[in-house]
Design an enzyme around this catalytic site. Structure first.
Site, PDB file in Angstrom:
ATOM      1  N   THR A 135       0.826  -1.207   0.000  1.00 37.27           N
ATOM      2  CA  THR A 135       0.000   0.000   0.000  1.00 37.27           C
ATOM      3  C   THR A 135       0.860   1.257   0.000  1.00 37.27           C
ATOM      4  O   THR A 135       1.988   1.236   0.526  1.00 37.27           O
ATOM      5  CB  THR A 135      -0.911   0.006   1.253  1.00 37.27           C
ATOM      6  OG1 THR A 135      -1.449   1.307   1.431  1.00 37.27           O
ATOM      7  CG2 THR A 135      -0.140  -0.351   2.527  1.00 37.27           C
ATOM      8  N   ASP A 136       0.309   2.348  -0.525  1.00 39.79           N
ATOM      9  CA  ASP A 136       1.037   3.626  -0.469  1.00 39.79           C
ATOM     10  C   ASP A 136       1.149   4.141   0.963  1.00 39.79           C
ATOM     11  O   ASP A 136       1.936   5.049   1.245  1.00 39.79           O
ATOM     12  CB  ASP A 136       0.361   4.669  -1.377  1.00 39.79           C
ATOM     13  CG  ASP A 136      -1.079   4.993  -0.997  1.00 39.79           C
ATOM     14  OD1 ASP A 136      -1.615   4.395  -0.045  1.00 39.79           O
ATOM     15  OD2 ASP A 136      -1.686   5.857  -1.670  1.00 39.79           O
ATOM     16  N   GLU A 137       0.349   3.543   1.889  1.00 33.43           N
ATOM     17  CA  GLU A 137       0.368   4.046   3.263  1.00 33.43           C
ATOM     18  C   GLU A 137       1.710   3.799   3.948  1.00 33.43           C
ATOM     19  O   GLU A 137       2.015   4.420   4.968  1.00 33.43           O
ATOM     20  CB  GLU A 137      -0.790   3.431   4.070  1.00 33.43           C
ATOM     21  CG  GLU A 137      -2.125   3.781   3.441  1.00 33.43           C
ATOM     22  CD  GLU A 137      -3.350   3.484   4.287  1.00 33.43           C
ATOM     23  OE1 GLU A 137      -3.239   3.443   5.526  1.00 33.43           O
ATOM     24  OE2 GLU A 137      -4.433   3.298   3.700  1.00 33.43           O
ATOM     25  N   TYR A 160      -1.487  -0.440  11.095  1.00 29.63           N
ATOM     26  CA  TYR A 160      -1.708  -1.110   9.805  1.00 29.63           C
ATOM     27  C   TYR A 160      -0.541  -0.867   8.855  1.00 29.63           C
ATOM     28  O   TYR A 160       0.067  -1.809   8.334  1.00 29.63           O
ATOM     29  CB  TYR A 160      -3.025  -0.613   9.169  1.00 29.63           C
ATOM     30  CG  TYR A 160      -3.136  -0.926   7.688  1.00 29.63           C
ATOM     31  CD1 TYR A 160      -3.252  -2.234   7.232  1.00 29.63           C
ATOM     32  CD2 TYR A 160      -3.099   0.103   6.729  1.00 29.63           C
ATOM     33  CE1 TYR A 160      -3.338  -2.526   5.866  1.00 29.63           C
ATOM     34  CE2 TYR A 160      -3.189  -0.175   5.372  1.00 29.63           C
ATOM     35  CZ  TYR A 160      -3.299  -1.486   4.948  1.00 29.63           C
ATOM     36  OH  TYR A 160      -3.379  -1.769   3.605  1.00 29.63           O
ATOM     37  N   LYS A 164       2.358  -3.394   7.220  1.00 32.22           N
ATOM     38  CA  LYS A 164       2.561  -3.581   5.766  1.00 32.22           C
ATOM     39  C   LYS A 164       4.009  -3.233   5.396  1.00 32.22           C
ATOM     40  O   LYS A 164       4.623  -3.905   4.566  1.00 32.22           O
ATOM     41  CB  LYS A 164       1.582  -2.725   4.963  1.00 32.22           C
ATOM     42  CG  LYS A 164       0.118  -3.116   5.078  1.00 32.22           C
ATOM     43  CD  LYS A 164      -0.203  -4.490   4.515  1.00 32.22           C
ATOM     44  CE  LYS A 164      -0.158  -4.559   3.006  1.00 32.22           C
ATOM     45  NZ  LYS A 164      -0.615  -5.895   2.507  1.00 32.22           N
TER      46      LYS A 164
HETATM   47  P1  NAD Z   1     -10.007  -7.042   2.647  1.00 35.45           P
HETATM   48  O1  NAD Z   1      -9.946  -6.759   4.124  1.00 35.45           O
HETATM   49  O2  NAD Z   1     -11.249  -6.738   1.915  1.00 35.45           O
HETATM   50  O3  NAD Z   1      -9.663  -8.578   2.386  1.00 35.45           O
HETATM   51  C1  NAD Z   1      -8.654  -9.250   3.059  1.00 35.45           C
HETATM   52  C2  NAD Z   1      -8.870 -10.743   2.838  1.00 35.45           C
HETATM   53  O4  NAD Z   1      -7.810 -11.450   3.504  1.00 35.45           O
HETATM   54  C3  NAD Z   1     -10.179 -11.264   3.434  1.00 35.45           C
HETATM   55  O5  NAD Z   1     -10.816 -12.104   2.513  1.00 35.45           O
HETATM   56  C4  NAD Z   1      -9.738 -12.030   4.675  1.00 35.45           C
HETATM   57  O6  NAD Z   1     -10.603 -13.118   4.995  1.00 35.45           O
HETATM   58  C5  NAD Z   1      -8.371 -12.522   4.243  1.00 35.45           C
HETATM   59  N1  NAD Z   1      -7.491 -12.803   5.381  1.00 35.45           N
HETATM   60  C6  NAD Z   1      -7.306 -12.019   6.478  1.00 35.45           C
HETATM   61  N2  NAD Z   1      -6.442 -12.617   7.324  1.00 35.45           N
HETATM   62  C7  NAD Z   1      -6.067 -13.798   6.725  1.00 35.45           C
HETATM   63  C8  NAD Z   1      -5.189 -14.841   7.101  1.00 35.45           C
HETATM   64  N3  NAD Z   1      -4.514 -14.811   8.245  1.00 35.45           N
HETATM   65  N4  NAD Z   1      -5.035 -15.879   6.259  1.00 35.45           N
HETATM   66  C9  NAD Z   1      -5.722 -15.940   5.078  1.00 35.45           C
HETATM   67  N5  NAD Z   1      -6.586 -14.982   4.692  1.00 35.45           N
HETATM   68  C10 NAD Z   1      -6.744 -13.915   5.501  1.00 35.45           C
HETATM   69  O7  NAD Z   1      -8.749  -6.265   2.050  1.00 35.45           O
HETATM   70  P2  NAD Z   1      -8.568  -5.579   0.621  1.00 35.45           P
HETATM   71  O8  NAD Z   1      -9.047  -4.196   0.714  1.00 35.45           O
HETATM   72  O9  NAD Z   1      -9.079  -6.480  -0.425  1.00 35.45           O
HETATM   73  O10 NAD Z   1      -6.975  -5.524   0.547  1.00 35.45           O
HETATM   74  C11 NAD Z   1      -6.237  -6.570  -0.048  1.00 35.45           C
HETATM   75  C12 NAD Z   1      -4.759  -6.222   0.018  1.00 35.45           C
HETATM   76  O11 NAD Z   1      -4.524  -4.990  -0.641  1.00 35.45           O
HETATM   77  C13 NAD Z   1      -4.233  -6.055   1.433  1.00 35.45           C
HETATM   78  O12 NAD Z   1      -2.957  -6.625   1.512  1.00 35.45           O
HETATM   79  C14 NAD Z   1      -4.176  -4.556   1.623  1.00 35.45           C
HETATM   80  O13 NAD Z   1      -3.150  -4.200   2.538  1.00 35.45           O
HETATM   81  C15 NAD Z   1      -3.856  -4.090   0.226  1.00 35.45           C
HETATM   82  N6  NAD Z   1      -4.322  -2.742  -0.100  1.00 35.45           N
HETATM   83  C16 NAD Z   1      -5.646  -2.426  -0.052  1.00 35.45           C
HETATM   84  C17 NAD Z   1      -6.074  -1.141  -0.392  1.00 35.45           C
HETATM   85  C18 NAD Z   1      -7.521  -0.760  -0.401  1.00 35.45           C
HETATM   86  O14 NAD Z   1      -7.854   0.374  -0.732  1.00 35.45           O
HETATM   87  N7  NAD Z   1      -8.444  -1.665  -0.084  1.00 35.45           N
HETATM   88  C19 NAD Z   1      -5.135  -0.185  -0.772  1.00 35.45           C
HETATM   89  C20 NAD Z   1      -3.783  -0.529  -0.801  1.00 35.45           C
HETATM   90  C21 NAD Z   1      -3.400  -1.818  -0.483  1.00 35.45           C
HETATM   91  P1  TYD Z   2     -10.629   4.209   4.711  1.00 29.94           P
HETATM   92  O1  TYD Z   2     -11.658   3.808   3.713  1.00 29.94           O
HETATM   93  O2  TYD Z   2     -10.691   3.606   6.075  1.00 29.94           O
HETATM   94  O3  TYD Z   2      -9.198   3.981   4.036  1.00 29.94           O
HETATM   95  P2  TYD Z   2      -7.721   4.434   4.547  1.00 29.94           P
HETATM   96  O4  TYD Z   2      -7.807   4.840   5.964  1.00 29.94           O
HETATM   97  O5  TYD Z   2      -6.932   3.185   4.353  1.00 29.94           O
HETATM   98  O6  TYD Z   2      -7.301   5.549   3.623  1.00 29.94           O
HETATM   99  O7  TYD Z   2     -10.716   5.782   4.892  1.00 29.94           O
HETATM  100  C1  TYD Z   2     -10.541   6.660   3.805  1.00 29.94           C
HETATM  101  C2  TYD Z   2     -10.534   8.082   4.368  1.00 29.94           C
HETATM  102  O8  TYD Z   2     -11.840   8.390   4.877  1.00 29.94           O
HETATM  103  C3  TYD Z   2      -9.589   8.276   5.537  1.00 29.94           C
HETATM  104  O9  TYD Z   2      -8.992   9.570   5.430  1.00 29.94           O
HETATM  105  C4  TYD Z   2     -10.465   8.193   6.762  1.00 29.94           C
HETATM  106  C5  TYD Z   2     -11.798   8.739   6.261  1.00 29.94           C
HETATM  107  N1  TYD Z   2     -13.012   8.164   6.878  1.00 29.94           N
HETATM  108  C6  TYD Z   2     -14.008   9.019   7.364  1.00 29.94           C
HETATM  109  O10 TYD Z   2     -13.871  10.261   7.323  1.00 29.94           O
HETATM  110  N2  TYD Z   2     -15.132   8.451   7.898  1.00 29.94           N
HETATM  111  C7  TYD Z   2     -15.305   7.098   7.971  1.00 29.94           C
HETATM  112  O11 TYD Z   2     -16.346   6.628   8.493  1.00 29.94           O
HETATM  113  C8  TYD Z   2     -14.283   6.240   7.444  1.00 29.94           C
HETATM  114  C9  TYD Z   2     -14.423   4.742   7.509  1.00 29.94           C
HETATM  115  C10 TYD Z   2     -13.153   6.828   6.906  1.00 29.94           C
END
Ligand code: NAD
Ligand code: TYD
Length: 352
Positions: A135-137, A160, A164
């Site tokens: 992630t970019d975070e 988090y 990562k």
């Molecule tokens: P999500 O929370 O929707 O899905 C995570 C999945 O991993 C779930 O299906 C969960 O059951 C599974 N999981 C959790 N713990 C596990 C374990 N111990 N063993 C096996 N499976 C397990 O997450 P997402 O949003 O789909 O993110 C997927 C990946 O992308 C993550 O690595 C996250 O850090 C990265 N990512 C997500 C975003 C975003 O905007 N959602 C942005 C940047 C990076």
């Molecule tokens: P989120 O979807 O949790 O993603 P991330 O924290 O990984 O960027 O949140 C996106 C942005 O929205 C973040 O700046 C936090 C804000 N946020 C709210 O303002 N209200 C909410 O209820 C949630 C879940 C997030």
């Protein structure tokens, strides 16, 4: 025939990626390993029940024996590691599980992939690759100017992003120490179908249609760089096929929006398409998230120049598609938030 081991493939991005792969390539097999935590749901994979190229295994990526067994059972070519605890707010409340899954789980996968792929001293089966979805975070927070590049120093703030970043360092350590074939992708905030409604976009949509308040953290002016999930899948696919080994690729770019803009956009969509009674009076400013990163923004020059990838979906189009999908899948939101149908879908898969 290539075999992909996709972890976390019942979650948001993982399930989109599994659909993307199976649609794009005919002659592949996808072994989808997911623990099915609150965020993973087999209902997300409903469209694949009759596709014999998709094999679902419920397992924890931290489980030594379960992962060893998978590498014995299948000739894996690529590992694509999505499995993670992914919600910043949860990490603030309970950091330990983020260390377990995101760090120890990644190391366990690296260890077993390395054991399965080794054919000599630091020599591996041809064509294999371990792709870590990051992630970019991990780069921390930006001021009003500048962008994250692959060379930006890691500076995570939340539990988090710290977990990562730690996982990324282990992946890099395997490349540096053992010449292990890896890539790391770091993407910005994804949006699209199947996102668990604790994240900003589906949460605000769901609250609005149920006439609940929309919580906006702090002043609502934090900025995120939004990436349509299908574009992210295309980026990962490009890195698997063409990414130079050992390299990091940032995925995202030029879709920066403030949170308050996102919230108002969702409310306006619901008002126009679903319920005229909703409105901006439902916005409630709440106490800010602890350590809230102010701005994320990706410079995608490297992946564009090297692999020809760019974010194809304009935010204005992607958000409409996404909100339309949620409005047509209200049942999915109800199921996934209640967890009620989890057992039912498990039985459907087992009975296949
Ligand atoms: P999500 O929370 O929707 O899905 C995570 C999945 O991993 C779930 O299906 C969960 O059951 C599974 N999981 C959790 N713990 C596990 C374990 N111990 N063993 C096996 N499976 C397990 O997450 P997402 O949003 O789909 O993110 C997927 C990946 O992308 C993550 O690595 C996250 O850090 C990265 N990512 C997500 C975003 C975003 O905007 N959602 C942005 C940047 C990076
Ligand atoms: P989120 O979807 O949790 O993603 P991330 O924290 O990984 O960027 O949140 C996106 C942005 O929205 C973040 O700046 C936090 C804000 N946020 C709210 O303002 N209200 C909410 O209820 C949630 C879940 C997030």
């Amino acid at each position: 025939m290539k075999t992909y081991l996709v972890t976390g493939g019942a979650g948001f991005i993982g399930s989109n990626f599994v659909y993307y792969l199976l649609k794009k390539y005919q002659d592949i097999q996808v072994v989808n390993v997911d623990k099915l935590t609150y965020a993973g749901n087999l209902e997300n994979l409903k469209g694949l029940e009759n596709d014999s190229r998709h094999i679902f295994v419920q397992a924890d990526i931290c489980d030594d024996q379960a992962i060893a067994k998978l590498f014995q059972q299948y000739e894996i070519d690529y590992v694509v590691n999505f499995a993670a605890e992914s919600h910043v707010d949860r990490s603030i409340l309970n950091p330990e599980i983020f260390v377990e899954t995101n760090v120890q789980g990644t190391v366990n996968l690296l260890k077993h992939a390395k054991a399965a792929w080794t054919i000599g001293d630091d020599v591996y089966k041809a064509g294999v690759k371990f792709l870590q979805v990051s992630t970019d975070e991990v780069y921390g927070s930006l001021g009003e100017e500048g962008y994250f590049m692959e060379t930006t120093p890691l500076c995570p703030h939340s539990p988090y992003s710290a977990s990562k970043a730690s996982a990324d360092l282990f992946v890099q350590a395997f490349a540096d120490t053992y010449r292990f074939p890896v890539n790391i992708t770091r993407c910005s905030n994804n949006y699209g179908p199947y996102q668990f409604p604790e994240k900003l976009i589906p949460l605000i949509f769901n609250n609005t249609v149920h006439h609940k308040e929309s919580p906006v953290y702090g002043d609502g002016l934090n900025v995120r760089d939004w990436l349509y999930v299908e574009d992210h899948c295309k980026g990962i696919d490009a890195v698997i096929n063409k990414g130079r080994l050992g390299e990091v690729y940032n995925i995202g770019g030029h879709n920066e929006r403030t949170n308050i803009f996102i919230v108002k956009t969702i409310i306006a969509y619901v008002k126009e398409h679903i319920d005229a009674a909703v409105g901006e009076h439902m916005i409630t400013y709440v106490t800010d998230r602890k350590g809230h990163d102010r701005r994320y923004g990706i410079d995608p020059t490297k992946i564009t120049d090297e692999l020809g990838w760019y974010p194809e979906t304009k935010f204005e189009d992607g958000i409409k598609k996404t909100l339309k999908w949620y409005s047509e899948h209200q049942e999915w939101i109800d199921h996934i938030t209640s967890g009620k149908y989890q057992e039912y879908y498990k039985l459907m898969y087992e009975g296949r």
